[in-house]
Design an enzyme around this catalytic site. Structure first.
Site, PDB file in Angstrom:
ATOM      1  N   LYS A 194       1.689  -1.755 -17.760  1.00 52.60           N
ATOM      2  CA  LYS A 194       2.644  -2.943 -17.160  1.00 52.60           C
ATOM      3  C   LYS A 194       3.884  -2.515 -17.534  1.00 52.60           C
ATOM      4  O   LYS A 194       4.624  -3.033 -16.081  1.00 52.60           O
ATOM      5  CB  LYS A 194       2.271  -4.597 -17.985  1.00 52.60           C
ATOM      6  CG  LYS A 194       0.512  -5.048 -17.228  1.00 52.60           C
ATOM      7  CD  LYS A 194       0.667  -5.677 -16.208  1.00 52.60           C
ATOM      8  CE  LYS A 194      -0.006  -4.287 -15.166  1.00 52.60           C
ATOM      9  NZ  LYS A 194      -1.135  -4.513 -14.864  1.00 52.60           N
ATOM     10  N   HIS A 205      -1.112   8.091 -37.724  1.00 54.43           N
ATOM     11  CA  HIS A 205      -2.288  10.032 -38.067  1.00 54.43           C
ATOM     12  C   HIS A 205      -0.645  10.403 -36.905  1.00 54.43           C
ATOM     13  O   HIS A 205      -1.574  11.266 -36.394  1.00 54.43           O
ATOM     14  CB  HIS A 205      -3.351   9.826 -37.432  1.00 54.43           C
ATOM     15  CG  HIS A 205      -4.561   9.960 -38.153  1.00 54.43           C
ATOM     16  ND1 HIS A 205      -4.945   9.917 -39.113  1.00 54.43           N
ATOM     17  CD2 HIS A 205      -5.343   8.289 -37.914  1.00 54.43           C
ATOM     18  CE1 HIS A 205      -6.066   8.893 -39.831  1.00 54.43           C
ATOM     19  NE2 HIS A 205      -6.048   8.049 -39.237  1.00 54.43           N
ATOM     20  N   ARG A 236       0.181  -1.249  -0.358  1.00 53.13           N
ATOM     21  CA  ARG A 236      -0.080   0.178   0.043  1.00 53.13           C
ATOM     22  C   ARG A 236       0.669   1.276   0.372  1.00 53.13           C
ATOM     23  O   ARG A 236       0.162   2.425  -0.356  1.00 53.13           O
ATOM     24  CB  ARG A 236      -0.828   0.146   1.167  1.00 53.13           C
ATOM     25  CG  ARG A 236      -1.696  -1.567   1.602  1.00 53.13           C
ATOM     26  CD  ARG A 236      -2.755  -0.925   2.713  1.00 53.13           C
ATOM     27  NE  ARG A 236      -3.743   0.190   2.368  1.00 53.13           N
ATOM     28  CZ  ARG A 236      -5.011  -0.696   1.724  1.00 53.13           C
ATOM     29  NH1 ARG A 236      -5.116  -1.487   2.154  1.00 53.13           N
ATOM     30  NH2 ARG A 236      -5.993   0.806   1.315  1.00 53.13           N
ATOM     31  N   ASN A 279      -3.731   7.914   7.195  1.00 54.05           N
ATOM     32  CA  ASN A 279      -3.725   7.321   5.697  1.00 54.05           C
ATOM     33  C   ASN A 279      -4.789   8.540   5.344  1.00 54.05           C
ATOM     34  O   ASN A 279      -5.748   8.991   5.458  1.00 54.05           O
ATOM     35  CB  ASN A 279      -4.145   6.076   4.872  1.00 54.05           C
ATOM     36  CG  ASN A 279      -4.312   5.572   4.393  1.00 54.05           C
ATOM     37  OD1 ASN A 279      -3.891   6.864   3.048  1.00 54.05           O
ATOM     38  ND2 ASN A 279      -5.406   4.176   4.181  1.00 54.05           N
ATOM     39  N   GLY A 280      -4.489   9.318   3.830  1.00 49.71           N
ATOM     40  CA  GLY A 280      -5.284  10.049   3.287  1.00 49.71           C
ATOM     41  C   GLY A 280      -4.512  11.614   3.745  1.00 49.71           C
ATOM     42  O   GLY A 280      -3.242  11.795   3.818  1.00 49.71           O
ATOM     43  N   GLU A 314       5.003   0.701 -15.169  1.00 44.85           N
ATOM     44  CA  GLU A 314       5.021   0.591 -14.142  1.00 44.85           C
ATOM     45  C   GLU A 314       6.430  -0.290 -13.925  1.00 44.85           C
ATOM     46  O   GLU A 314       6.873  -0.246 -12.880  1.00 44.85           O
ATOM     47  CB  GLU A 314       3.709  -0.153 -13.398  1.00 44.85           C
ATOM     48  CG  GLU A 314       2.822  -1.168 -13.616  1.00 44.85           C
ATOM     49  CD  GLU A 314       2.090  -1.290 -13.370  1.00 44.85           C
ATOM     50  OE1 GLU A 314       0.654  -2.018 -13.411  1.00 44.85           O
ATOM     51  OE2 GLU A 314       1.616  -0.463 -12.466  1.00 44.85           O
ATOM     52  N   TRP A 338       3.155   6.321   1.461  1.00 41.88           N
ATOM     53  CA  TRP A 338       3.070   6.579   0.416  1.00 41.88           C
ATOM     54  C   TRP A 338       3.055   7.986   0.808  1.00 41.88           C
ATOM     55  O   TRP A 338       1.764   8.912   0.841  1.00 41.88           O
ATOM     56  CB  TRP A 338       2.450   5.818  -0.653  1.00 41.88           C
ATOM     57  CG  TRP A 338       2.419   6.576  -1.865  1.00 41.88           C
ATOM     58  CD1 TRP A 338       3.017   5.592  -2.341  1.00 41.88           C
ATOM     59  CD2 TRP A 338       2.206   7.465  -3.139  1.00 41.88           C
ATOM     60  NE1 TRP A 338       2.836   6.481  -3.911  1.00 41.88           N
ATOM     61  CE2 TRP A 338       1.731   7.766  -3.918  1.00 41.88           C
ATOM     62  CE3 TRP A 338       0.677   8.339  -2.230  1.00 41.88           C
ATOM     63  CZ2 TRP A 338       1.409   8.297  -5.388  1.00 41.88           C
ATOM     64  CZ3 TRP A 338       0.250   9.221  -2.691  1.00 41.88           C
ATOM     65  CH2 TRP A 338       0.603   9.551  -4.331  1.00 41.88           C
ATOM     66  N   GLU A 383      -3.277  -2.319 -21.799  1.00 39.07           N
ATOM     67  CA  GLU A 383      -3.227  -2.957 -20.847  1.00 39.07           C
ATOM     68  C   GLU A 383      -1.670  -2.998 -20.893  1.00 39.07           C
ATOM     69  O   GLU A 383      -0.648  -3.343 -19.848  1.00 39.07           O
ATOM     70  CB  GLU A 383      -3.762  -3.636 -20.563  1.00 39.07           C
ATOM     71  CG  GLU A 383      -3.832  -4.189 -19.245  1.00 39.07           C
ATOM     72  CD  GLU A 383      -3.355  -4.121 -18.018  1.00 39.07           C
ATOM     73  OE1 GLU A 383      -4.031  -2.568 -18.039  1.00 39.07           O
ATOM     74  OE2 GLU A 383      -2.710  -4.861 -17.097  1.00 39.07           O
TER      75      GLU A 383
HETATM   76  O1  M6R Z   1      -7.987  -1.096  -7.059  1.00 39.25           O
HETATM   77  P1  M6R Z   1      -7.987  -0.689  -8.188  1.00 39.25           P
HETATM   78  O2  M6R Z   1      -8.771  -1.737  -9.030  1.00 39.25           O
HETATM   79  O3  M6R Z   1      -9.798   0.707  -8.461  1.00 39.25           O
HETATM   80  O4  M6R Z   1      -7.110   0.349  -8.566  1.00 39.25           O
HETATM   81  C1  M6R Z   1      -6.884   1.415 -10.457  1.00 39.25           C
HETATM   82  C2  M6R Z   1      -5.745   1.455 -11.042  1.00 39.25           C
HETATM   83  O5  M6R Z   1      -5.275   2.228  -9.534  1.00 39.25           O
HETATM   84  C3  M6R Z   1      -4.869  -0.469 -10.930  1.00 39.25           C
HETATM   85  O6  M6R Z   1      -5.172  -0.883 -11.468  1.00 39.25           O
HETATM   86  C4  M6R Z   1      -3.515   0.074 -11.253  1.00 39.25           C
HETATM   87  O7  M6R Z   1      -3.938   0.518 -12.304  1.00 39.25           O
HETATM   88  C5  M6R Z   1      -3.080  -0.663 -11.513  1.00 39.25           C
HETATM   89  N1  M6R Z   1      -1.882  -1.078 -10.777  1.00 39.25           N
HETATM   90  C6  M6R Z   1      -1.900  -1.602 -12.986  1.00 39.25           C
HETATM   91  O8  M6R Z   1      -1.320  -2.524 -13.078  1.00 39.25           O
END
Ligand code: M6R
Length: 616
Positions: A489, A508, A27, A102-103, A492, A76, A485
């Site tokens: 991947k 384009h 997290r 958190n927040g 990230e 974070w 997607e």
């Molecule tokens: O928990 P969620 O599905 O709402 O999260 C959405 C995105 O933060 C999550 O899919 C993120 O893009 C992933 N780390 C991608 O692998």
């Protein structure tokens, strides 16, 4: 974002809190800290920048005194760089209170100015520290931590989960939540607080889900819940249906590798019991009647990141199967543009964590506009399902790696179920096709397993591509979201420039990115049936090849045409076009993981990211 743990009981609190932080590290992982209350009325704190391992090493060298009550945090960063001084916990001015958060406390600037004007000296750049000082001052009034927390929450704006301990109260942890997750674990004479159940899964599977604007107090005697208004309240009990083994790597090098391999089972579990023997989709659990589904005249899908890509695939399926218009929107944009919603609009919110703030805000906006909200989530007891009119849970089990894999495939499976159910209850023109698709959906887990068995060539291609400074992904129809997607991947995990394009858009503009040797991964639709689509992407492959690209094609097994044009092919089993993403996404997951490994990246915890994004 940020993992939070609290404990009161008989065990060593440092062990329980560190165990919880290890399981919540996904997290947030830029700093970590712990506060323990000792029986003789002291709070001992240690906190370190960097991963949890830094804190663990420090504690091994300088152990804290024995304690059975404590709180811990893995961060974070939002306000203030990751550093020892900005790491949580933060203390009140008199040092008698420790607090984690958190927040984002949105009015922290005003509160900080007020506290500084009263002589409080701040030791960090965080928004959190204002809550620690406010709590210290309120606690000094009557020595009641729960009452003090209630008064502090009345002054805070924004999103927050707070946990606090007081030196004078060695057996109590008080928590508060608004717009940010917090669950309670129920042990035998011991109680836990966590951002999610992973925090205490080693000790209990019995839990309580807290509602919005609630305060919880745990001590050795039990759990007390009240609202921010001070009125006694109750949480909702639930049992966690996965165990500790699910939160371990189980012999794999990374959680991501384990989660890729779990995909056939996760998809099978998500389908289980939801298609009856007569081939009807049974979604009784979603709390929407057939008539409710019949009344819908428009679908909006809102989601972020990978979940958004699942939504994009779903649009093709829903519109084709049901002929209901379906729009897909990034949740972070949705409420800011005043979308047209009413009682006959179905808003589908897709979120693995069920806590993503952007998606939660989109859900609230949709409900304000009287739309009906159906969420698709992997996390029982999380906020988005709780606030939705209806929910369909994916059954992926806990996903620990930050990069989503099995969550994506199970979201697709759940979305297909919703689309097919809509088609069945409304009686549509493609009834035969819908019934054939259901058979194919049931067969999907076996095909996914086959793709996973044959990933060696993908790994080799990934290692060969590790020297490239960019990788492009192209697709058409449902292959386009799969391309997006695949690029997400790779970005990230490998920190590499990667982009997904609708193949027809290349000419384009983006085609100018192609240089000699640029890897282009093409998601090729089946040559059967919709051969027009296939022909078009073959043309797109030729266009990039003519400019020097090295083309890796993900195509259906036996697709000789593609094999003749691509430099390398990755074959997947035959599948109906709309279901193909269940198969074609898998090699892209492995490609990203392997390429990132070759570059020495941290696969499960990529830099700057967190698994659950609970700020806007
Ligand atoms: O928990 P969620 O599905 O709402 O999260 C959405 C995105 O933060 C999550 O899919 C993120 O893009 C992933 N780390 C991608 O692998």
């Amino acid at each position: 974002m940020c993992g939070i743990v609290g404990y009161v009981g008989r065990r060593s609190a440092v062990d329980v809190v560190l165990d919880g932080l290890r399981r919540l590290e996904y997290r947030g992982y830029d700093s970590a800290g712990i506060a323990l209350v000792s029986a003789d009325g002291r709070i001992e704190v240690d906190k370190r920048a960097g991963k949890l391992a830094n804190l663990e090493a420090a504690l091994a060298e300088h152990p804290l005194p024995e304690s059975t009550c404590g709180i811990g945090h893995t961060r974070w960063a939002t306000h203030g760089v990751p550093s020892d001084r900005n790491a949580h916990p933060h203390r009140s001015a008199d040092g008698r209170i420790s607090l984690i958060h958190n927040g984002i406390i949105e009015n922290f600037g005003q509160l900080r100015a007020e506290l500084e004007a009263n002589g409080v000296e701040f030791l960090s750049d965080t928004d959190t520290e204002v809550a620690a000082h406010l709590l210290g001052r309120e606690y000094a009034v009557d020595g009641d931590l729960t009452e003090a927390m209630t008064r502090v929450c009345a002054r805070l704006e924004g999103a927050f989960t707070l946990l606090a301990v007081a030196a004078d109260d060695p057996d109590t942890v008080v928590g508060a939540r608004r717009n940010s997750p917090l669950v309670v674990g129920l042990g035998d004479g011991e109680y836990f607080l966590g951002s999610d159940v992973a925090a205490f899964i080693s000790y209990t599977t019995e839990a309580i889900e807290l509602g919005q604007d609630q305060i919880v107090t745990i001590d050795r005697e039990g759990v007390a819940v009240r609202g921010f208004d001070g009125q006694a309240s109750e949480g909702k009990p639930f049992s966690v249906d996965w165990d500790i083994a699910a939160a371990e790597k189980g012999g794999y090098d990374t959680f991501m590798a384990k989660e890729i391999h779990e995909q056939p089972q996760a998809v099978a579990d998500t389908l289980r019991g939801r298609i009856d023997e007569a081939g009807q989709i049974v979604l009784d659990e979603v709390r929407m009647s057939d008539q409710d589904f019949r009344d819908i005249d428009k679908v909006f899908i809102v989601a972020c990141g990978t979940s958004y890509h699942a939504g994009l695939v779903t649009k093709y399926a829903i519109e084709h199967w049901t002929r209901i218009p379906c729009e897909v929107e990034l949740a972070s944009e949705f409420r800011y543009r005043d979308p047209v919603l009413d009682r006959s609009t179905l808003v589908v919110a897709i979120s693995q964590s069920g806590e993503t703030m952007d998606t939660l805000m989109a859900v609230r906006h949709a409900k304000d506009q009287k739309a009906r909200v159906l969420s698709i989530s992997n996390t029982v007891g999380s906020t988005i399902p709780r606030e939705s009119d209806a929910v369909l849970y994916t059954r992926a089990g806990i996903e620990v790696a930050v990069a989503s894999t099995k969550a994506f495939l199970t979201q697709l499976a759940a979305c297909y179920l919703v689309g097919l159910h809509l088609a069945q209850v409304r009686g549509i023109k493609y009834a035969d096709e819908v019934s054939a698709i259901l058979d194919e959906l049931v067969a999907a887990p076996g095909k996914i397993a086959k793709v996973i068995e044959n990933l060696d060539p993908v790994r080799e291609m990934a290692r060969e591509s590790a020297g490239s400074d960019r990788v492009l992904f192209i697709g058409r129809h449902v292959g386009y979201p799969v391309a997006l997607e695949g690029a997400l991947k790779l970005k990230e995990l490998a920190y590499l420039h990667a982009e997904g394009f609708a193949a027809g858009e290349l000419k384009h503009g983006p085609i100018s990115l192609i240089e000699a040797g640029t890897p282009v991964i093409a998601i090729v639709p089946s040559p059967r049936g919709r051969s027009l689509l296939h022909d078009k992407i073959i043309s797109n492959i030729q266009e990039v090849k003519a400019r020097g690209a090295k083309v890796i094609a993900v195509c259906e097994e036996g697709d000789k045409i593609t094999a003749a044009h691509a430099d390398l092919v990755i074959e997947t089993p035959a599948s109906p076009t709309l279901l193909a993403p269940l198969l074609t996404a898998v090699p892209l997951q492995e490609f990203a993981a392997e390429l990132a490994t070759a570059l020495g990246r941290d696969i499960d915890q990529p830099r700057n990211l967190a698994k659950s994004v609970t700020v806007e």
